[in-house]
Structure formats: C-alpha cells, structure tokens
Design a protein around this motif. Sequence first.
Motif, mmCIF file in Angstrom:
data_model
loop_
_atom_site.group_PDB
_atom_site.id
_atom_site.type_symbol
_atom_site.label_atom_id
_atom_site.label_comp_id
_atom_site.label_asym_id
_atom_site.label_seq_id
_atom_site.Cartn_x
_atom_site.Cartn_y
_atom_site.Cartn_z
ATOM 1 N N SER A 93 0.824 -1.219 0.000
ATOM 2 C CA SER A 93 0.000 0.000 0.000
ATOM 3 C C SER A 93 0.853 1.262 0.000
ATOM 4 O O SER A 93 0.372 2.345 -0.325
ATOM 5 N N ARG A 94 2.122 1.117 0.360
ATOM 6 C CA ARG A 94 3.017 2.277 0.432
ATOM 7 C C ARG A 94 4.229 2.051 -0.463
ATOM 8 O O ARG A 94 4.879 1.003 -0.376
ATOM 9 N N TYR A 95 4.522 3.018 -1.292
ATOM 10 C CA TYR A 95 5.599 2.882 -2.276
ATOM 11 C C TYR A 95 6.544 4.080 -2.227
ATOM 12 O O TYR A 95 6.108 5.224 -2.027
ATOM 13 N N PHE A 96 7.817 3.802 -2.463
ATOM 14 C CA PHE A 96 8.728 4.866 -2.843
ATOM 15 C C PHE A 96 8.561 5.077 -4.342
ATOM 16 O O PHE A 96 8.286 4.127 -5.097
ATOM 17 N N LEU A 97 8.745 6.314 -4.792
ATOM 18 C CA LEU A 97 8.601 6.656 -6.208
ATOM 19 C C LEU A 97 9.959 7.055 -6.772
ATOM 20 O O LEU A 97 10.660 7.891 -6.196
ATOM 21 N N PHE A 98 10.319 6.444 -7.896
ATOM 22 C CA PHE A 98 11.628 6.674 -8.517
ATOM 23 C C PHE A 98 11.450 7.174 -9.941
ATOM 24 O O PHE A 98 10.399 6.988 -10.564
ATOM 25 N N ASN A 99 12.522 7.789 -10.481
ATOM 26 C CA ASN A 99 12.520 8.150 -11.896
ATOM 27 C C ASN A 99 13.198 7.040 -12.702
ATOM 28 O O ASN A 99 13.554 5.981 -12.156
ATOM 29 N N ASP A 100 13.395 7.270 -13.984
ATOM 30 C CA ASP A 100 13.970 6.230 -14.856
ATOM 31 C C ASP A 100 15.408 5.890 -14.501
ATOM 32 O O ASP A 100 15.917 4.844 -14.910
ATOM 33 N N ALA A 101 16.074 6.755 -13.746
ATOM 34 C CA ALA A 101 17.467 6.509 -13.354
ATOM 35 C C ALA A 101 17.558 5.887 -11.955
ATOM 36 O O ALA A 101 18.632 5.851 -11.359
ATOM 37 N N ASN A 102 16.423 5.389 -11.442
ATOM 38 C CA ASN A 102 16.363 4.771 -10.109
ATOM 39 C C ASN A 102 16.707 5.742 -8.988
ATOM 40 O O ASN A 102 17.204 5.342 -7.932
ATOM 41 N N THR A 103 16.450 7.032 -9.220
ATOM 42 C CA THR A 103 16.672 8.048 -8.189
ATOM 43 C C THR A 103 15.363 8.320 -7.466
ATOM 44 O O THR A 103 14.316 8.494 -8.102
ATOM 45 N N LEU A 104 15.409 8.376 -6.141
ATOM 46 C CA LEU A 104 14.207 8.587 -5.338
ATOM 47 C C LEU A 104 13.619 9.970 -5.603
ATOM 48 O O LEU A 104 14.320 10.980 -5.549
ATOM 49 N N CYS A 105 12.310 9.986 -5.856
ATOM 50 C CA CYS A 105 11.604 11.244 -6.129
ATOM 51 C C CYS A 105 10.449 11.503 -5.174
ATOM 52 O O CYS A 105 10.006 12.647 -5.044
ATOM 53 N N GLY A 106 9.931 10.450 -4.504
ATOM 54 C CA GLY A 106 8.782 10.682 -3.648
ATOM 55 C C GLY A 106 8.264 9.417 -3.003
ATOM 56 O O GLY A 106 8.939 8.382 -2.968
ATOM 57 N N GLY A 160 -4.288 7.703 -0.534
ATOM 58 C CA GLY A 160 -4.119 8.666 -1.619
ATOM 59 C C GLY A 160 -3.068 9.717 -1.333
ATOM 60 O O GLY A 160 -2.804 10.592 -2.169
ATOM 61 N N GLU A 161 -2.448 9.638 -0.151
ATOM 62 C CA GLU A 161 -1.418 10.621 0.206
ATOM 63 C C GLU A 161 -0.186 10.440 -0.679
ATOM 64 O O GLU A 161 0.233 9.317 -0.958
ATOM 65 N N GLU A 162 0.379 11.547 -1.103
ATOM 66 C CA GLU A 162 1.581 11.505 -1.951
ATOM 67 C C GLU A 162 2.510 12.646 -1.556
ATOM 68 O O GLU A 162 2.069 13.763 -1.308
ATOM 69 N N LYS A 163 3.789 12.335 -1.460
ATOM 70 C CA LYS A 163 4.800 13.339 -1.136
ATOM 71 C C LYS A 163 5.843 13.315 -2.239
ATOM 72 O O LYS A 163 6.474 12.281 -2.478
ATOM 73 N N ILE A 164 6.027 14.439 -2.916
ATOM 74 C CA ILE A 164 6.980 14.521 -4.021
ATOM 75 C C ILE A 164 8.159 15.400 -3.612
ATOM 76 O O ILE A 164 7.976 16.549 -3.201
ATOM 77 N N ALA A 165 9.359 14.841 -3.708
ATOM 78 C CA ALA A 165 10.573 15.576 -3.354
ATOM 79 C C ALA A 165 11.231 16.201 -4.583
ATOM 80 O O ALA A 165 11.826 17.266 -4.501
ATOM 81 N N ARG A 166 11.123 15.507 -5.714
ATOM 82 C CA ARG A 166 11.653 16.061 -6.980
ATOM 83 C C ARG A 166 10.754 15.597 -8.108
ATOM 84 O O ARG A 166 10.244 14.483 -8.084
ATOM 85 N N THR A 167 10.569 16.445 -9.081
ATOM 86 C CA THR A 167 9.637 16.145 -10.161
ATOM 87 C C THR A 167 10.317 15.344 -11.259
ATOM 88 O O THR A 167 11.523 15.468 -11.501
ATOM 89 N N ARG A 209 4.233 7.338 -1.911
ATOM 90 C CA ARG A 209 2.783 7.311 -2.142
ATOM 91 C C ARG A 209 2.137 6.233 -1.279
ATOM 92 O O ARG A 209 2.667 5.132 -1.143
ATOM 93 N N ASN A 210 0.980 6.595 -0.689
ATOM 94 C CA ASN A 210 0.149 5.642 0.024
ATOM 95 C C ASN A 210 -1.102 5.417 -0.808
ATOM 96 O O ASN A 210 -1.933 6.311 -0.939
ATOM 97 N N THR A 211 -1.230 4.220 -1.380
ATOM 98 C CA THR A 211 -2.340 3.973 -2.299
ATOM 99 C C THR A 211 -3.670 3.808 -1.570
ATOM 100 O O THR A 211 -4.728 3.959 -2.172
ATOM 101 N N ALA A 227 8.279 -1.119 -3.950
ATOM 102 C CA ALA A 227 8.051 -1.440 -2.541
ATOM 103 C C ALA A 227 9.395 -1.567 -1.820
ATOM 104 O O ALA A 227 10.283 -2.304 -2.272
ATOM 105 N N PHE A 228 9.535 -0.877 -0.703
ATOM 106 C CA PHE A 228 10.766 -0.900 0.088
ATOM 107 C C PHE A 228 10.859 -2.226 0.841
ATOM 108 O O PHE A 228 9.883 -2.707 1.412
ATOM 109 N N SER A 229 12.051 -2.806 0.863
ATOM 110 C CA SER A 229 12.260 -4.120 1.467
ATOM 111 C C SER A 229 12.773 -4.072 2.903
ATOM 112 O O SER A 229 13.039 -5.120 3.493
ATOM 113 N N GLY A 230 12.929 -2.880 3.469
ATOM 114 C CA GLY A 230 13.446 -2.789 4.829
ATOM 115 C C GLY A 230 14.939 -3.024 4.917
ATOM 116 O O GLY A 230 15.468 -3.339 5.986
#
Length: 254
Positions: free
Chosen positions: A155-168, A175-182, A170-172, A190-193
């Motif tokens: 239900s919770r994801y890290f968001l990456f760009n095409d270069a595998n860089t963290l951008c934000g 609906g909450e979303e936090k964007i650090a870079r566009t 999301r909680n599906t 999904a983060f594996s801990g």
Amino acid sequence: MNNPQSTTSSNSPFRGLGGMIFAAGLGTRFKPWTDKHPKALAEVHGKSLLQHNVEYLQQYGITNVVVNVHHFAGQIVEAIEKNKGWGSTITISDETDEVLETGGGIKKAAHLFTADTIVIINVDILTDLDLGKLIAWHQQENPVSTLAVTNRTTSRYFLFNDANTLCGWRNTKTGEEKIARTTATYIPKAFSGIHVISKQLLSLIKREGKFSMVDVYLDLAKTYTIKGFDHSGSRFIDVGKPDSVAQAELLFSK
C-alpha cells in the motif's frame, strides 16, 4: 543462491563494512508472542530472526553490528551474550526509555558506527538478496543511501525516476503523496526494509526524537541522490505476523 538459513565463510571484498539490525519495535502485529517476548527472538527453523540476520550479514563479511533494543530489551541482550553474538561483535543501542522508530534509531546509534558504509536491515526480514551486488552498486553510484526495493504489491511505495533516483512516496490506501523532486514518470517500488547508507548521511539527519527514515529520505531527496536497487528476483518475506513464520519456513526450507 545466498540463504539466510546458513552461515557461509566469506572472502568478501566488502570487509570493514558496518551493519545495523532494527530490533526495537513493539511487534504489535506479532501478538501473542510479543506479549512476553521481543519479535527479534521469534524463531524460524529453530533460529531467532535476530540470529538469521546476524548470520546473513556475516555472509558478506559484516561482523560489526549495532542492534537497537526497546521491547523486552533484556531478553535480546541476554540472547546475544549467551550466544557470543553468534560470532559477530554486536553493540547495543539502548532505546529502553523510548522507541525512536527507524530514523531516530539510526540517529541515536550514529556515534557507534565506524565504517564508511553501513548496511541496515529490519530484524523481521528474511531474504536471499545478494548484498554483495547491492553494496557494489551503492559504492559505484555513490548516493547517500541505496534502498532495496521490489515490484511486489503493497500500500506504500517509494517513487523513482527512470534513473532509479528517489523522487517521492505514495500511500495507495489513503491517496497521500509526497513529491521531493519532479520527473515525467514516477515508478512505484516497494521498500524491502534493507538499505545501504554512506556515513555522510548521518550528519545530514536534522530531525530530532522519534521519526521515520522515510521522512528523512524525502527531506534529503530534494538535494541529495538516493537510489533504489531492484531485487525483484530474490526470495523475500516480512515475518511481521505469527502466520508468517510458517510461510518463511516454506520459502526458506532447510
């Protein structure tokens, strides 16, 4: 295939790394075991989750490990002392006064780390992820942190760009979303801990008290590079609930 069920001798080129195992959690999803015990000492194939992960890190030459404790802390300390750290040098980061969550836990333990690169894992994770590949990629890319991620459903994801860089993030469910870079396209993972951090990261954590590393990463992703390392082909399980033990024993058969 590397297996956290067994310890192998290693001539790993990564000796000198540090490790940290998060073992301070209350384990509320793991009741009734956690009414009288810490989740870290729950057993899979006759070994505690803590022992599995100490031995997992040993496979990659990581034998200096910090373990944070809070819930039934004395039982964890006793198990470590009784078993002589299962062959590793284990330092306790004491959070008995207050559990500090992942971010606060790392910050409190910062003075205990001597290595330039630190592998961090949640105690309830079992996986055969090749840490050697993750560490090598981290050292090649040189971000402040590299997060182990997969394409599993959550239900919770890290968001990456095409270069595998963290951008934000999301909680599906909410609906909450936090964007650090566009970026043009946000790729959810999904983060594996499991994360590999550079020592530089420790001085960049500005939050105080109890806080999550998710928030730290979203703070830093605006100006620093944080990478994702996809290990979707690996065996992986979060032993977060009592019925997860049987699943783990099937997934990692003796």
